[in-house]
Write a protein that holds these residues in place. Sequence first.
Motif, PDB file in Angstrom:
ATOM      1  N   ALA B 152       0.810  -1.214   0.000  1.00 17.95           N
ATOM      2  CA  ALA B 152       0.000   0.000   0.000  1.00 17.95           C
ATOM      3  C   ALA B 152       0.849   1.273   0.000  1.00 17.95           C
ATOM      4  N   LEU B 153       1.902   1.298   0.857  1.00 18.31           N
ATOM      5  CA  LEU B 153       2.711   2.511   0.936  1.00 18.31           C
ATOM      6  C   LEU B 153       3.473   2.773  -0.371  1.00 18.31           C
ATOM      7  N   PRO B 154       4.157   1.753  -0.939  1.00 18.41           N
ATOM      8  CA  PRO B 154       4.772   1.983  -2.253  1.00 18.41           C
ATOM      9  C   PRO B 154       3.750   2.402  -3.306  1.00 18.41           C
ATOM     10  N   ALA B 155       2.529   1.870  -3.210  1.00 23.41           N
ATOM     11  CA  ALA B 155       1.506   2.250  -4.191  1.00 23.41           C
ATOM     12  C   ALA B 155       1.172   3.736  -4.061  1.00 23.41           C
ATOM     13  N   LEU B 156       1.057   4.214  -2.809  1.00 20.85           N
ATOM     14  CA  LEU B 156       0.807   5.643  -2.603  1.00 20.85           C
ATOM     15  C   LEU B 156       1.986   6.475  -3.109  1.00 20.85           C
ATOM     16  N   ALA B 157       3.213   5.974  -2.876  1.00 20.93           N
ATOM     17  CA  ALA B 157       4.409   6.679  -3.354  1.00 20.93           C
ATOM     18  C   ALA B 157       4.370   6.783  -4.872  1.00 20.93           C
ATOM     19  N   LEU B 158       3.929   5.690  -5.516  1.00 21.16           N
ATOM     20  CA  LEU B 158       3.811   5.695  -6.981  1.00 21.16           C
ATOM     21  C   LEU B 158       2.895   6.825  -7.438  1.00 21.16           C
ATOM     22  N   VAL B 159       1.776   6.990  -6.727  1.00 20.88           N
ATOM     23  CA  VAL B 159       0.841   8.062  -7.087  1.00 20.88           C
ATOM     24  C   VAL B 159       1.520   9.424  -6.916  1.00 20.88           C
ATOM     25  N   GLY B 160       2.262   9.578  -5.798  1.00 19.61           N
ATOM     26  CA  GLY B 160       2.984  10.831  -5.573  1.00 19.61           C
ATOM     27  C   GLY B 160       3.992  11.106  -6.673  1.00 19.61           C
ATOM     28  N   VAL B 161       4.732  10.081  -7.063  1.00 16.86           N
ATOM     29  CA  VAL B 161       5.729  10.232  -8.135  1.00 16.86           C
ATOM     30  C   VAL B 161       5.031  10.619  -9.431  1.00 16.86           C
ATOM     31  N   TRP B 162       3.929   9.927  -9.715  1.00 14.58           N
ATOM     32  CA  TRP B 162       3.196  10.196 -10.957  1.00 14.58           C
ATOM     33  C   TRP B 162       2.793  11.660 -11.034  1.00 14.58           C
ATOM     34  N   LYS B 163       2.359  12.213  -9.904  1.00 18.26           N
ATOM     35  CA  LYS B 163       1.883  13.601  -9.922  1.00 18.26           C
ATOM     36  C   LYS B 163       3.034  14.594  -9.952  1.00 18.26           C
ATOM     37  N   LEU B 164       4.115  14.312  -9.205  1.00 21.45           N
ATOM     38  CA  LEU B 164       5.180  15.310  -9.047  1.00 21.45           C
ATOM     39  C   LEU B 164       6.225  15.276 -10.167  1.00 21.45           C
ATOM     40  N   THR B 165       6.261  14.178 -10.940  1.00 19.11           N
ATOM     41  CA  THR B 165       7.285  14.066 -11.979  1.00 19.11           C
ATOM     42  C   THR B 165       7.207  15.224 -12.980  1.00 19.11           C
ATOM     43  N   GLY B 166       5.992  15.616 -13.332  1.00 20.22           N
ATOM     44  CA  GLY B 166       5.835  16.712 -14.288  1.00 20.22           C
ATOM     45  C   GLY B 166       6.459  17.999 -13.778  1.00 20.22           C
ATOM     46  N   TYR B 167       6.288  18.236 -12.500  1.00 23.65           N
ATOM     47  CA  TYR B 167       6.882  19.424 -11.885  1.00 23.65           C
ATOM     48  C   TYR B 167       8.409  19.359 -11.940  1.00 23.65           C
ATOM     49  N   ALA B 168       8.957  18.206 -11.517  1.00 21.66           N
ATOM     50  CA  ALA B 168      10.418  18.041 -11.543  1.00 21.66           C
ATOM     51  C   ALA B 168      10.944  18.203 -12.965  1.00 21.66           C
ATOM     52  N   MET B 169      10.209  17.643 -13.931  1.00 24.53           N
ATOM     53  CA  MET B 169      10.644  17.717 -15.326  1.00 24.53           C
ATOM     54  C   MET B 169      10.737  19.171 -15.785  1.00 24.53           C
ATOM     55  N   ILE B 170       9.711  19.958 -15.453  1.00 29.69           N
ATOM     56  CA  ILE B 170       9.706  21.362 -15.890  1.00 29.69           C
ATOM     57  C   ILE B 170      10.890  22.118 -15.287  1.00 29.69           C
ATOM     58  N   VAL B 171      11.152  21.880 -13.997  1.00 32.47           N
ATOM     59  CA  VAL B 171      12.271  22.592 -13.358  1.00 32.47           C
ATOM     60  C   VAL B 171      13.600  22.135 -13.969  1.00 32.47           C
ATOM     61  N   PHE B 172      13.740  20.827 -14.215  1.00 31.33           N
ATOM     62  CA  PHE B 172      14.976  20.338 -14.839  1.00 31.33           C
ATOM     63  C   PHE B 172      15.119  20.875 -16.270  1.00 31.33           C
ATOM     64  N   LEU B 173      14.011  20.997 -16.979  1.00 35.34           N
ATOM     65  CA  LEU B 173      14.079  21.567 -18.337  1.00 35.34           C
ATOM     66  C   LEU B 173      14.615  22.992 -18.269  1.00 35.34           C
ATOM     67  N   ALA B 174      14.128  23.757 -17.274  1.00 30.79           N
ATOM     68  CA  ALA B 174      14.632  25.122 -17.110  1.00 30.79           C
ATOM     69  C   ALA B 174      16.123  25.093 -16.799  1.00 30.79           C
ATOM     70  N   GLY B 175      16.539  24.145 -15.959  1.00 25.36           N
ATOM     71  CA  GLY B 175      17.957  24.013 -15.634  1.00 25.36           C
ATOM     72  C   GLY B 175      18.786  23.691 -16.871  1.00 25.36           C
ATOM     73  N   LEU B 176      18.244  22.826 -17.729  1.00 27.54           N
ATOM     74  CA  LEU B 176      18.969  22.434 -18.946  1.00 27.54           C
ATOM     75  C   LEU B 176      19.151  23.619 -19.894  1.00 27.54           C
ATOM     76  N   GLN B 177      18.140  24.521 -19.896  1.00 25.97           N
ATOM     77  CA  GLN B 177      18.255  25.706 -20.749  1.00 25.97           C
ATOM     78  C   GLN B 177      19.442  26.569 -20.339  1.00 25.97           C
ATOM     79  N   ASP B 178      19.810  26.481 -19.057  1.00 21.41           N
ATOM     80  CA  ASP B 178      20.890  27.329 -18.552  1.00 21.41           C
ATOM     81  C   ASP B 178      22.270  26.728 -18.765  1.00 21.41           C
TER      82      ASP B 178
END
Lengths: 357, 289
Positions: B152-178
């Motif tokens: 159950a706990l890893p499953a909840l973590a999976l949901v958290g990862v699924w939601k937050l990955t887009g945010y991390a991706m956008i910030v990393f994309l900004a970092g890559l631009q620099d």
Amino acid sequence: MPDVEVSLDGVSKRFAARLGEPAPAALEKVTFGVDRGELLVIVGPSGCGKSTTLRIVAGLETPDAGDVTIAGRSMRGVPPQDRDVAMVFQGYALYPQMTAREILEFPLKMRRVGRAARARAVEEAAATLRIERLLDRRPGEMSGGERQRVAMGRAIVRKPRVFLFDEPLSNLDASLRGDIRLEIGQLVRRLGATALYVTHDHVEAMTLADRIAVMRAGKLLQLATPREIYERPATSFVGTFLGTPRMNLLPGRVDGAAIVAGPFRLPRPGGTLPERVEVGVRPQHVTLGGEGEPGEILAIEPLGAETHVVVRVDGLDLRAQAHGFDTHRRGDAVRVAIDPARALVFDAGGDRARLGG
Amino acid sequence: MNPRARWHPWAMLGPTLGLLVVFFLVPIGVAGAGSLFSWDLLTPPRFVGGANYAALAAHGELLRVALRTLGYSALVVTGTMTLGLGLALLLDRPGRFFAFVRASVFSAYVVSWVAVALLWMWMLDGNAGVVGQLLRALGAPPVALLGDPDAALPALALVGVWKLTGYAMIVFLAGLQDVPPSLLEAAALDGAGAVARFRYVTLPLLAPTAAFVATTSLVTSFQAFDVVRIMTQGGPARATELFVYAIYEQIFLNLSVGRASALTVVFFVLLLAVAGLQLRVFRTRRGER
């Protein structure tokens, strides 16, 4: 005839304009060769395609047409890391997280040179450039001149076949530029390296080059020794681009056996001439005082060893060069003469090519 | 530049300081004070000193909740950062197709936690869920991930990862631009292939970006509540009872405001410590390079 180390054969390149950025300069069928051990300087105004040419030789851009060969081998499809060329970038492009020692070691590490050999090569390169005391510093802790030296060190440390310089001095203070220019020239010649050097500064071109390639709007206008370029420019653009103060260009016309430019008459060069021409006269070939046409001094710029004078003759403004602190004053009346033997005649239309012998 | 009167700087700081005091310092003080009382929301509060802390520690419940939350956060932060960086590298390309994929990945971050939780509850459902059907198609026995105390706990973590990955991706994309292109070009001429260029140029330059993503996703994951409330209510067998949910339970199910306040104080100190540690790690790593 010396061996050709780098040659470009009909190299063309076009770029699609990207949003918010000016498209890089295009190239049109650029063809020339760099001899082994030669320092060839490509000079031209911004947007002439000189940096694009350099980047194509480096493999950072791919030409649309034509081919680049290095040491007789076609570079088509060869990535930069396999070309045996080193480049000194305009902004130096030093890795910010590394010390100078790590930066110098990096190209050797990437080529799997052993640790001991690496250390030796770094010491040697550092000694050549007198940057031993910088080796444990990061780029952020260095001055512009020091960074420039480290960037040079990275280029020489692995003894590449060809050096590429992309405006290496343009980020330096004017006071440093002259010194480092001299050093680069000496260094490249001591290493006996083949070098392609890009600049927009005609002084760098004249002082450093074995031969100069003048480019404009993606085309090679002339490739010759500095003296040849200066004394026998292929077009009026080449004539005015190299040399300070700038060459005077006077509108002229053919009149029988003579060419008339304002109040001046000079002998007509051989060959067929168009009706309208331009007469190029370098400022040091304009004589003030003595015989000549009456003129008036408009402005003077004393520089110490020489003084630049602008003089108006018959409605034409001419730049002249005089020795020392000139005695002329603004508003003085003066006699003006030009040296007809040193005057250059250009076509007033088309590509403004030089006419006559 | 010197201020003309001594109170001038305070006037400039005033609005920010006021907000900080009202919405940050005062609540923490209230929670801190509340943790020393026993109060059931109905009868008057009674001073009990450190008894709330002692009770939490005695049952071992506090330690279990803290470790569970740390485990969940570790999964979410590492998963988010790895996937976010991977996707950023993969999708940092021109063209409409890549723009569309980037937008799709990021869209998960825009959706509310409640909607995400409901969506994943349906996806993870033992019988009707897409994941369950997939497992069955592959020949695996049907599992209700949310009903299994180990999963159950890893499953909840999976949901958290699924939601937050887009945010991390956008910030990393900004970092890559620099990352200056000339550095990558210089590395190529130095003989570095694509992998070496990533390792020696891109990755070190992304360190500050990574520190930012790590801290913000840590704080977000520490505060997880909606997913727990909707998907598992802390179960099965308390396997998914995370810090904020435990606080909620103490107040609204046990009517024990004192215990909840004590938990809040511990939560605050723990989060501060972990975030501080994390930033320190990134800072020393930057100092080394």
